[in-house]
Write a protein that holds these residues in place. Sequence first.
Motif, PDB file in Angstrom:
ATOM      1  N   PHE A 168     -44.202   5.707 -23.795  1.00  0.00           N
ATOM      2  CA  PHE A 168     -44.537   5.894 -25.162  1.00  0.00           C
ATOM      3  C   PHE A 168     -43.057   5.650 -25.927  1.00  0.00           C
ATOM      4  N   SER A 169     -43.123   4.884 -26.860  1.00  0.00           N
ATOM      5  CA  SER A 169     -42.015   4.604 -27.674  1.00  0.00           C
ATOM      6  C   SER A 169     -42.264   4.720 -29.365  1.00  0.00           C
ATOM      7  N   PRO A 170     -41.090   5.224 -30.047  1.00  0.00           N
ATOM      8  CA  PRO A 170     -41.636   5.260 -31.213  1.00  0.00           C
ATOM      9  C   PRO A 170     -41.067   4.487 -31.942  1.00  0.00           C
ATOM     10  N   GLY A 171     -40.606   3.239 -31.334  1.00  0.00           N
ATOM     11  CA  GLY A 171     -40.147   1.971 -31.998  1.00  0.00           C
ATOM     12  C   GLY A 171     -38.508   1.710 -31.706  1.00  0.00           C
ATOM     13  N   LYS A 172     -38.032   2.766 -31.330  1.00  0.00           N
ATOM     14  CA  LYS A 172     -36.685   2.785 -30.759  1.00  0.00           C
ATOM     15  C   LYS A 172     -36.364   3.639 -29.744  1.00  0.00           C
ATOM     16  N   GLY A 173     -36.180   2.900 -28.654  1.00  0.00           N
ATOM     17  CA  GLY A 173     -35.986   3.730 -27.155  1.00  0.00           C
ATOM     18  C   GLY A 173     -37.202   4.015 -26.658  1.00  0.00           C
ATOM     19  N   ILE A 174     -37.149   4.700 -25.484  1.00  0.00           N
ATOM     20  CA  ILE A 174     -38.400   5.038 -24.841  1.00  0.00           C
ATOM     21  C   ILE A 174     -38.360   6.777 -24.809  1.00  0.00           C
ATOM     22  N   ALA A 175     -39.403   7.389 -25.652  1.00  0.00           N
ATOM     23  CA  ALA A 175     -39.461   8.676 -25.836  1.00  0.00           C
ATOM     24  C   ALA A 175     -39.872   9.302 -24.456  1.00  0.00           C
ATOM     25  N   VAL A 176     -40.904   8.763 -23.588  1.00  0.00           N
ATOM     26  CA  VAL A 176     -41.540   9.360 -22.523  1.00  0.00           C
ATOM     27  C   VAL A 176     -41.894   8.104 -21.434  1.00  0.00           C
ATOM     28  N   PHE A 177     -41.397   8.220 -20.172  1.00  0.00           N
ATOM     29  CA  PHE A 177     -41.518   7.346 -19.232  1.00  0.00           C
ATOM     30  C   PHE A 177     -42.036   7.887 -17.851  1.00  0.00           C
ATOM     31  N   LYS A 178     -43.058   7.484 -17.292  1.00  0.00           N
ATOM     32  CA  LYS A 178     -43.529   8.028 -15.771  1.00  0.00           C
ATOM     33  C   LYS A 178     -43.723   6.665 -15.057  1.00  0.00           C
ATOM     34  N   GLU A 179     -43.618   7.078 -13.639  1.00  0.00           N
ATOM     35  CA  GLU A 179     -44.277   6.296 -12.713  1.00  0.00           C
ATOM     36  C   GLU A 179     -45.316   6.666 -11.867  1.00  0.00           C
ATOM     37  N   ASP A 180     -46.165   5.994 -11.123  1.00  0.00           N
ATOM     38  CA  ASP A 180     -46.957   6.447 -10.267  1.00  0.00           C
ATOM     39  C   ASP A 180     -47.721   5.338  -9.624  1.00  0.00           C
ATOM     40  N   ILE A 181     -48.365   5.760  -8.199  1.00  0.00           N
ATOM     41  CA  ILE A 181     -48.988   4.644  -7.462  1.00  0.00           C
ATOM     42  C   ILE A 181     -50.173   4.214  -8.213  1.00  0.00           C
ATOM     43  N   GLY A 182     -50.838   4.837  -9.076  1.00  0.00           N
ATOM     44  CA  GLY A 182     -51.956   4.558  -9.991  1.00  0.00           C
ATOM     45  C   GLY A 182     -51.660   4.401 -11.414  1.00  0.00           C
ATOM     46  N   ARG A 183     -52.189   3.557 -12.134  1.00  0.00           N
ATOM     47  CA  ARG A 183     -51.912   3.272 -13.596  1.00  0.00           C
ATOM     48  C   ARG A 183     -52.332   4.337 -14.280  1.00  0.00           C
ATOM     49  N   HIS A 184     -53.754   4.718 -13.876  1.00  0.00           N
ATOM     50  CA  HIS A 184     -54.441   5.878 -14.488  1.00  0.00           C
ATOM     51  C   HIS A 184     -53.451   7.052 -14.649  1.00  0.00           C
ATOM     52  N   ASN A 185     -52.960   7.339 -13.479  1.00  0.00           N
ATOM     53  CA  ASN A 185     -52.002   8.308 -13.229  1.00  0.00           C
ATOM     54  C   ASN A 185     -50.790   8.502 -14.270  1.00  0.00           C
ATOM     55  N   ALA A 186     -50.178   7.265 -14.150  1.00  0.00           N
ATOM     56  CA  ALA A 186     -49.029   6.953 -14.975  1.00  0.00           C
ATOM     57  C   ALA A 186     -49.229   7.369 -16.426  1.00  0.00           C
ATOM     58  N   LEU A 187     -50.340   6.827 -16.977  1.00  0.00           N
ATOM     59  CA  LEU A 187     -50.821   7.088 -18.134  1.00  0.00           C
ATOM     60  C   LEU A 187     -50.914   8.600 -18.439  1.00  0.00           C
ATOM     61  N   ASP A 188     -51.806   9.308 -17.489  1.00  0.00           N
ATOM     62  CA  ASP A 188     -51.923  10.691 -17.969  1.00  0.00           C
ATOM     63  C   ASP A 188     -50.657  11.588 -17.729  1.00  0.00           C
ATOM     64  N   LYS A 189     -49.645  10.999 -16.975  1.00  0.00           N
ATOM     65  CA  LYS A 189     -48.356  11.696 -16.796  1.00  0.00           C
ATOM     66  C   LYS A 189     -47.818  11.652 -18.341  1.00  0.00           C
ATOM     67  N   ILE A 190     -47.698  10.349 -18.943  1.00  0.00           N
ATOM     68  CA  ILE A 190     -47.104  10.289 -20.212  1.00  0.00           C
ATOM     69  C   ILE A 190     -47.905  11.226 -21.138  1.00  0.00           C
ATOM     70  N   ILE A 191     -49.023  10.968 -21.176  1.00  0.00           N
ATOM     71  CA  ILE A 191     -50.005  11.814 -22.201  1.00  0.00           C
ATOM     72  C   ILE A 191     -49.600  13.186 -22.047  1.00  0.00           C
ATOM     73  N   GLY A 192     -49.481  13.839 -20.811  1.00  0.00           N
ATOM     74  CA  GLY A 192     -49.182  15.247 -20.624  1.00  0.00           C
ATOM     75  C   GLY A 192     -47.722  15.696 -21.282  1.00  0.00           C
ATOM     76  N   GLU A 193     -46.829  14.742 -20.860  1.00  0.00           N
ATOM     77  CA  GLU A 193     -45.431  15.174 -21.283  1.00  0.00           C
ATOM     78  C   GLU A 193     -45.340  15.018 -22.891  1.00  0.00           C
ATOM     79  N   ALA A 194     -46.157  14.157 -23.375  1.00  0.00           N
ATOM     80  CA  ALA A 194     -46.179  14.071 -24.765  1.00  0.00           C
ATOM     81  C   ALA A 194     -46.707  15.067 -25.679  1.00  0.00           C
ATOM     82  N   LEU A 195     -47.885  15.766 -24.928  1.00  0.00           N
ATOM     83  CA  LEU A 195     -48.657  16.999 -25.269  1.00  0.00           C
ATOM     84  C   LEU A 195     -47.524  18.267 -25.287  1.00  0.00           C
TER      85      LEU A 195
END
Length: 254
Positions: free
Chosen positions: A154-181
């Motif tokens: 996730f980015s607010p338009g400047k820099g990357i606020a949250v960044f995650k990696e995972d073997i699954g693209r669904h998991n990578a998305l859920d990880k950034i959603i979880g941290e953002a929450l």
Amino acid sequence: METEILRITGTGRTKIKDIVADEQPLTIDLDGSELVTLLCSPSDIKELSIGFLYSSGIIRAVGDIGKIVIDGNNSTAYVKLKKKIAGGDMLFKRIYSSGCGRGIIFYNMLDKIPRKKLKKDFYISAVKIMSLMKLFEKKSAVFKKTGGVHSAGFSPGKGIAVFKEDIGRHNALDKIIGEALIKNLDFENMIMLTSGRLSSEIMFKIRRTGVSVIVSRGAPTDQAVKLAREWDLTLAGFVRGGRMNVYSAEERII
């Protein structure tokens, strides 16, 4: 994990050390019942669990969770909700999607997931998107070592606020959603970046957050494009090499 491999080239064969991406099963136990087992990278398990519950429409906020305990020995996240979830046994009927490690969504939740209104007056320049994608790619440390993971951020338009990696693209998305929450970040003022293909189940997860701009190095499917146009959500793919393809709501990209 580091392992010995045989590398074959046009000039010969050599035994060398190589690094491969780690993979493990993660079971999410919800109120004493096994909800799902995900195949994932063994990191950010709390964030993955919270993000999965949120993007699947099972919780509306972190505050819906009474307790979460991660048992690393048994690869299980034990989650207790403050209130019993509506839907009963129907919740445990799943769709196995097209993702790496078999992405999962709950079919009875698709039409019931609350969708936040998308911000109409959110704008970002094409130059900024390309710059953010370059920064995003530089952060992909595990991918550079293994070539075996997806990234999301996730980015607010400047820099990357949250960044995650995972073997699954669904998991990578859920990880950034979880941290953002957990960090109580404002989704509607973020853009989402991903390295992977954008399919319909990914779109449902993203739509849950209220993010209005999604950009990817990869391609969207036809269903992803249809959903983006239906929801008036800005979807850009093939963001690389100084170009991008915008499939919907192009007015947000200036």
